[in-house]
Design a protein around this motif. Structure first.
Motif, mmCIF file in Angstrom:
data_model
loop_
_atom_site.group_PDB
_atom_site.id
_atom_site.type_symbol
_atom_site.label_atom_id
_atom_site.label_comp_id
_atom_site.label_asym_id
_atom_site.label_seq_id
_atom_site.Cartn_x
_atom_site.Cartn_y
_atom_site.Cartn_z
ATOM 1 N N UNK A 11 0.853 -1.195 0.000
ATOM 2 C CA UNK A 11 0.000 0.000 0.000
ATOM 3 C C UNK A 11 0.889 1.245 0.000
ATOM 4 N N UNK A 12 0.656 2.124 -0.940
ATOM 5 C CA UNK A 12 1.460 3.333 -1.120
ATOM 6 C C UNK A 12 0.625 4.568 -0.808
ATOM 7 N N UNK A 13 1.178 5.463 0.005
ATOM 8 C CA UNK A 13 0.569 6.776 0.216
ATOM 9 C C UNK A 13 1.193 7.737 -0.788
ATOM 10 N N UNK A 14 0.404 8.182 -1.761
ATOM 11 C CA UNK A 14 0.850 9.110 -2.789
ATOM 12 C C UNK A 14 0.329 10.500 -2.447
ATOM 13 N N UNK A 15 1.244 11.460 -2.278
ATOM 14 C CA UNK A 15 0.867 12.836 -1.967
ATOM 15 C C UNK A 15 1.290 13.714 -3.137
ATOM 16 N N UNK A 16 0.300 14.174 -3.902
ATOM 17 C CA UNK A 16 0.547 14.949 -5.122
ATOM 18 C C UNK A 16 -0.671 15.836 -5.376
ATOM 19 N N UNK A 17 -0.460 17.167 -5.457
ATOM 20 C CA UNK A 17 -1.599 18.074 -5.597
ATOM 21 C C UNK A 17 -1.967 18.378 -7.043
#
Length: 229
Positions: A11-17
């Protein structure tokens, strides 16, 4: 030998706006495959991470409500046993890289990113953290024309030969014979790709690139023994 049920996907937490960049990252990550939790801000990332343990954090260094470095520090405080973290940024200035690495990011990826570069960095980070599943059933099915009989037969043969291959790798490493080690790992990786031995293949690739690493050798040994157990 019966194969075990597939493990949950990493499981990957992707933080990109940026909406377009987030869609691209998600497509590449889900193709590895992984499960992706995509958010666009520090606040949303902390809310998601508060209830979910991730295998990798993939964080934009510039967010609408703060920096990616600040977010990493908050995440590390929330999860003392932190997963690996990768930063990504559109800023190619070398001065951006050092503070991110000092904060705890294992690498800084500069956008725009080619699919191979992004997937390679994520695979390596997950392999080093032990976050990949043992078997990639979809990859094996595709490699063998979606014939389950072929998959099972080839996996049985692969598992019969794996103890000898493991011994050859360990013995070559102990002798310091880097040439033989890399050649054996190269052959083993081909087999891993055909049968979908995902975690072992990633560990073999890591050891092939860093044959002097004791950690890489131990990770390979653990992945091989897990398949044989």
């Amino acid at each position: 030998m019966e194969t075990r049920d597939p493990a949950p996907l990493p499981r990957v937490l992707l933080v990109e706006d940026d909406t377009i960049s987030q869609a691209y990252f998600r497509a590449v990550l889900e193709g590895l495959p992984t499960t992706v939790d995509a958010v666009a801000s520090q606040a949303c990332a902390m809310a998601r991470a508060d209830t979910t343990r991730h295998d990798l954090w993939l964080i934009d260094l510039t967010l609408p409500d703060g920096s990616g470095i600040d977010l990493l520090l908050k995440l590390q405080a929330r999860w003392p046993q932190s997963p690996p973290a990768l930063a990504h940024t559109a800023d190619a200035d070398p001065d951006v890289r050092l503070p991110a690495l000092q904060a705890g990011f294992r690498d800084v990826l500069v956008k725009p990113l080619a699919t191979a570069e992004l997937s390679g960095a994520v695979r390596q980070a997950l392999a080093e953290a032990g976050g990949l599943p043992d078997w990639d059933h979809a990859a094996a099915a595709a490699a063998l024309n979606y014939d389950p009989t072929n998959v099972q037969a080839l996996r049985r043969l692969f598992l019969e030969e794996l103890p000898g291959a493991r011994d050859e790798v360990l013995n070559s490493a102990q002798r310091g014979d880097a040439g033989t080690l890399r050649a054996r790992l190269h052959r083993l990786q081909a087999g891993c790709g055909l049968v979908g031995a995902k975690r072992l293949g990633a560990a073999a690739e890591l050891l092939r690139r860093t044959p002097e690493s004791r950690t890489a050798l131990e990770r390979f040994d653990h992945a091989a023994r897990d398949l044989l157990s």
